[in-house]
Design a protein around this motif. Structure first.
Motif, PDB file in Angstrom:
ATOM      1  N   GLY A 168      14.327  97.623 -35.032  1.00 49.86           N
ATOM      2  CA  GLY A 168      13.181  96.710 -35.123  1.00 49.86           C
ATOM      3  C   GLY A 168      13.424  95.511 -34.219  1.00 49.86           C
ATOM      4  O   GLY A 168      12.580  95.157 -33.383  1.00 49.86           O
ATOM      5  N   HIS A 169      14.599  94.888 -34.350  1.00 47.21           N
ATOM      6  CA  HIS A 169      14.925  93.756 -33.465  1.00 47.21           C
ATOM      7  C   HIS A 169      14.875  94.207 -31.998  1.00 47.21           C
ATOM      8  O   HIS A 169      14.303  93.524 -31.143  1.00 47.21           O
ATOM      9  CB  HIS A 169      16.317  93.207 -33.781  1.00 47.21           C
ATOM     10  CG  HIS A 169      16.352  92.252 -34.944  1.00 47.21           C
ATOM     11  ND1 HIS A 169      15.603  91.089 -34.973  1.00 47.21           N
ATOM     12  CD2 HIS A 169      17.049  92.267 -36.110  1.00 47.21           C
ATOM     13  CE1 HIS A 169      15.850  90.438 -36.116  1.00 47.21           C
ATOM     14  NE2 HIS A 169      16.714  91.139 -36.816  1.00 47.21           N
ATOM     15  N   MET A 170      15.494  95.360 -31.705  1.00 48.78           N
ATOM     16  CA  MET A 170      15.563  95.826 -30.311  1.00 48.78           C
ATOM     17  C   MET A 170      14.168  95.984 -29.685  1.00 48.78           C
ATOM     18  O   MET A 170      13.948  95.648 -28.536  1.00 48.78           O
ATOM     19  CB  MET A 170      16.304  97.172 -30.240  1.00 48.78           C
ATOM     20  CG  MET A 170      17.803  97.014 -30.101  1.00 48.78           C
ATOM     21  SD  MET A 170      18.740  98.381 -30.839  1.00 48.78           S
ATOM     22  CE  MET A 170      18.129  99.781 -29.992  1.00 48.78           C
ATOM     23  N   ASN A 221      15.036 101.509 -38.632  1.00 48.95           N
ATOM     24  CA  ASN A 221      16.317 100.812 -38.647  1.00 48.95           C
ATOM     25  C   ASN A 221      16.041  99.350 -38.278  1.00 48.95           C
ATOM     26  O   ASN A 221      15.456  99.068 -37.230  1.00 48.95           O
ATOM     27  CB  ASN A 221      17.243 101.481 -37.610  1.00 48.95           C
ATOM     28  CG  ASN A 221      18.610 100.841 -37.539  1.00 48.95           C
ATOM     29  OD1 ASN A 221      18.753  99.622 -37.674  1.00 48.95           O
ATOM     30  ND2 ASN A 221      19.615 101.663 -37.288  1.00 48.95           N
ATOM     31  N   HIS A 222      16.447  98.443 -39.135  1.00 47.68           N
ATOM     32  CA  HIS A 222      16.188  97.009 -38.921  1.00 47.68           C
ATOM     33  C   HIS A 222      16.655  96.555 -37.526  1.00 47.68           C
ATOM     34  O   HIS A 222      15.971  95.763 -36.860  1.00 47.68           O
ATOM     35  CB  HIS A 222      16.904  96.212 -40.012  1.00 47.68           C
ATOM     36  CG  HIS A 222      16.755  94.736 -39.909  1.00 47.68           C
ATOM     37  ND1 HIS A 222      15.654  94.062 -40.403  1.00 47.68           N
ATOM     38  CD2 HIS A 222      17.548  93.789 -39.353  1.00 47.68           C
ATOM     39  CE1 HIS A 222      15.792  92.767 -40.167  1.00 47.68           C
ATOM     40  NE2 HIS A 222      16.931  92.560 -39.525  1.00 47.68           N
ATOM     41  N   LEU A 223      17.802  97.070 -37.089  1.00 43.23           N
ATOM     42  CA  LEU A 223      18.339  96.663 -35.784  1.00 43.23           C
ATOM     43  C   LEU A 223      17.465  97.191 -34.657  1.00 43.23           C
ATOM     44  O   LEU A 223      17.279  96.536 -33.628  1.00 43.23           O
ATOM     45  CB  LEU A 223      19.781  97.158 -35.617  1.00 43.23           C
ATOM     46  CG  LEU A 223      20.742  96.581 -36.649  1.00 43.23           C
ATOM     47  CD1 LEU A 223      22.101  97.262 -36.588  1.00 43.23           C
ATOM     48  CD2 LEU A 223      20.908  95.083 -36.407  1.00 43.23           C
ATOM     49  N   THR A 227      13.772  85.829 -35.487  1.00 43.63           N
ATOM     50  CA  THR A 227      14.298  85.986 -36.847  1.00 43.63           C
ATOM     51  C   THR A 227      13.498  87.086 -37.565  1.00 43.63           C
ATOM     52  O   THR A 227      12.503  87.594 -37.031  1.00 43.63           O
ATOM     53  CB  THR A 227      14.197  84.651 -37.612  1.00 43.63           C
ATOM     54  OG1 THR A 227      12.931  84.078 -37.351  1.00 43.63           O
ATOM     55  CG2 THR A 227      15.264  83.679 -37.166  1.00 43.63           C
ATOM     56  N   ASP A 228      13.948  87.424 -38.772  1.00 42.27           N
ATOM     57  CA  ASP A 228      13.381  88.593 -39.442  1.00 42.27           C
ATOM     58  C   ASP A 228      11.871  88.494 -39.651  1.00 42.27           C
ATOM     59  O   ASP A 228      11.354  87.457 -40.059  1.00 42.27           O
ATOM     60  CB  ASP A 228      14.099  88.819 -40.780  1.00 42.27           C
ATOM     61  CG  ASP A 228      15.502  89.349 -40.544  1.00 42.27           C
ATOM     62  OD1 ASP A 228      15.804  89.718 -39.395  1.00 42.27           O
ATOM     63  OD2 ASP A 228      16.276  89.397 -41.502  1.00 42.27           O
ATOM     64  N   ASN A 229      11.202  89.592 -39.365  1.00 45.29           N
ATOM     65  CA  ASN A 229       9.736  89.643 -39.465  1.00 45.29           C
ATOM     66  C   ASN A 229       9.330  91.102 -39.599  1.00 45.29           C
ATOM     67  O   ASN A 229      10.146  92.005 -39.364  1.00 45.29           O
ATOM     68  CB  ASN A 229       9.114  89.009 -38.213  1.00 45.29           C
ATOM     69  CG  ASN A 229       9.432  89.790 -36.955  1.00 45.29           C
ATOM     70  OD1 ASN A 229       8.739  90.730 -36.607  1.00 45.29           O
ATOM     71  ND2 ASN A 229      10.529  89.442 -36.265  1.00 45.29           N
ATOM     72  N   VAL A 277      21.756  89.704 -31.564  1.00 43.23           N
ATOM     73  CA  VAL A 277      22.568  88.629 -32.155  1.00 43.23           C
ATOM     74  C   VAL A 277      21.862  88.116 -33.410  1.00 43.23           C
ATOM     75  O   VAL A 277      20.939  87.309 -33.325  1.00 43.23           O
ATOM     76  CB  VAL A 277      22.817  87.465 -31.154  1.00 43.23           C
ATOM     77  CG1 VAL A 277      24.074  87.693 -30.360  1.00 43.23           C
ATOM     78  CG2 VAL A 277      21.640  87.235 -30.214  1.00 43.23           C
ATOM     79  N   SER A 278      22.315  88.616 -34.558  1.00 44.41           N
ATOM     80  CA  SER A 278      21.644  88.194 -35.796  1.00 44.41           C
ATOM     81  C   SER A 278      22.669  87.678 -36.787  1.00 44.41           C
ATOM     82  O   SER A 278      23.823  87.443 -36.430  1.00 44.41           O
ATOM     83  CB  SER A 278      20.863  89.374 -36.373  1.00 44.41           C
ATOM     84  OG  SER A 278      21.757  90.314 -36.913  1.00 44.41           O
ATOM     85  N   GLY A 279      22.228  87.503 -38.036  1.00 45.41           N
ATOM     86  CA  GLY A 279      23.137  86.992 -39.049  1.00 45.41           C
ATOM     87  C   GLY A 279      24.142  88.041 -39.493  1.00 45.41           C
ATOM     88  O   GLY A 279      25.257  87.714 -39.899  1.00 45.41           O
TER      89      GLY A 279
HETATM   90 ZN    ZN Z   1      17.418  90.713 -38.672  1.00 45.45          ZN
END
Ligand code: ZN
Ligand code: KG4
Length: 337
Positions: free
Chosen positions: A115-117, A111-113, A304-306, A136-138
């Motif tokens: 991933g951020h977490m 899950n992309h979120l 940011t996205d990576n 807090v993303s786009g």
């Molecule tokens: Zn993102």
């Protein structure tokens, strides 16, 4: 123990990215950010999907070269399965499936979120469980309590725009172009945050709302004649950026403070594109001393996205025994669960 080499792939929006984690150590992270969207003032899904198809092979190849590994060294493939743009997700997902199948290694959808977490675990200084995570993303703004073993409790979410979306929309209103967040941030650093007091919406709990602020900026601009507005934007662009940014930062900080006080959890992570914002980072650093919590923010490249964060979350999932089948599909509206 057998060496673990995880290839991470991310293609949920307008960044084509690949990264390699070798025994938990990040050895390469390649990001190709699509520039085709700039002329349109926002991401055009069809163009994004086409550019992912053009870039996925060279980006993965470069990630493997930088890591100094070959296909045969890979022991697992982690890929973003959602949320995001369907056509964009499918490119990374199809590529990852083919790779896992050809190499006969496990595949794990991330899950992309999440991933951020879990991007905070790319850094040396890591939070302990449980921690509060402000995403807090786009596309998203959520406060999540993260417990061990991938237990996530969504405490609050935005009721309208995401924080990054507010940055991008306001940047467009004042003529800064897309993507607006980094541009507003840079200008705000030279401006006066008290130049204009924009409204801060407060919902009392852990939810957020940013559309009122965006509308307030629009009404403020419309309260001037065309000539006055031109002068305002010419002479006070930095002050406007600083005043708007301060309002966003205040709203985010208020909720974090409330959550720390009410839950007693003293570990706080802030992740996603807007966590790169220098005003937000400063405000939270100041707050951590006052409220006595420890703050964890990824280094700017991993805000940011990576794909490094996808490789990390994927490696942690694989370690816990989770794998996905080759039937996994793109889930554009995937939620944190
Ligand atoms: Zn993102
Ligand atoms: O996490 P991300 O790369 O993509 C999503 O998952 O959405 O976040 C992108 C968002 C954009 O809205 C961008 O304007 C915002 O993060 N952003 C920033 C900054 N850098 C990126 N917003 C404010 N200040 C920044 N320095």
């Amino acid at each position: 123990m057998r060496r673990s080499v995880i290839l991470g792939i991310e293609s949920s929006c307008d960044d084509t990215a690949a990264a390699v984690l070798d025994d938990g150590r990040l050895v390469s992270s390649v990001i190709s950010s699509q520039i085709v969207h700039e002329a349109f003032g926002g991401v055009v899904p069809e163009l994004a999907s086409r550019d992912h198809q053009r870039f996925i092979v060279p980006v993965v190849r470069q990630a493997l070269e930088k890591a100094g590994i070959t296909n045969e060294d890979i022991t697992g493939v982690a890929v973003t399965s959602g949320p995001g743009l369907a056509g964009s997700l499918l490119v990374g997902l199809s590529f990852a499936k083919a790779m896992a199948y050809a190499l006969d290694v496990p595949l794990v959808g991330v899950n992309h979120l999440e991933g951020h977490m879990y991007s905070v675990f790319l850094e040396e200084d890591q939070p302990s469980f449980p921690f509060l995570c402000l995403i807090v993303s786009g596309g998203h703004t959520q406060l999540v309590q993260v417990d061990a073993d991938f237990k996530h409790t969504v405490m609050g979410s935005t009721r309208d725009d995401a924080a990054g979306e507010a940055f991008d929309k306001v940047a467009k209103l004042i003529g800064l172009g897309y993507p607006g967040g980094p541009k507003v941030d840079a200008l705000a650093a030279q401006g006066d945050p008290t130049f204009h007091q924009f409204p801060r919406s407060s919902l009392g709990g852990y939810d957020f709302s940013f559309s009122g602020l965006k509308t307030a900026v629009l009404y403020y601009l419309n309260s001037f004649s065309e000539k006055e507005r031109e002068e305002l934007l010419r002479d006070h662009m930095a002050d406007l950026c600083a005043s708007f940014q301060q309002a966003v930062v205040d709203m985010l900080v208020t909720v974090v403070r409330r959550a720390v006080r009410r839950t007693g959890v003293k570990e706080v992570a802030v992740v996603g594109g807007v966590s790169a914002n220098s005003g937000l980072r400063k405000a939270l650093e100041a707050l951590q001393d006052k409220e006595g919590f420890s703050l964890y923010v990824p280094s700017i490249t991993y805000c940011t996205d990576n794909a490094a964060m996808i490789a990390k979350a994927g490696a942690m999932s694989l370690e816990s025994g989770k794998t996905s089948t080759l039937y996994i599909t793109a889930e554009p509206s995937l939620k944190v669960s």
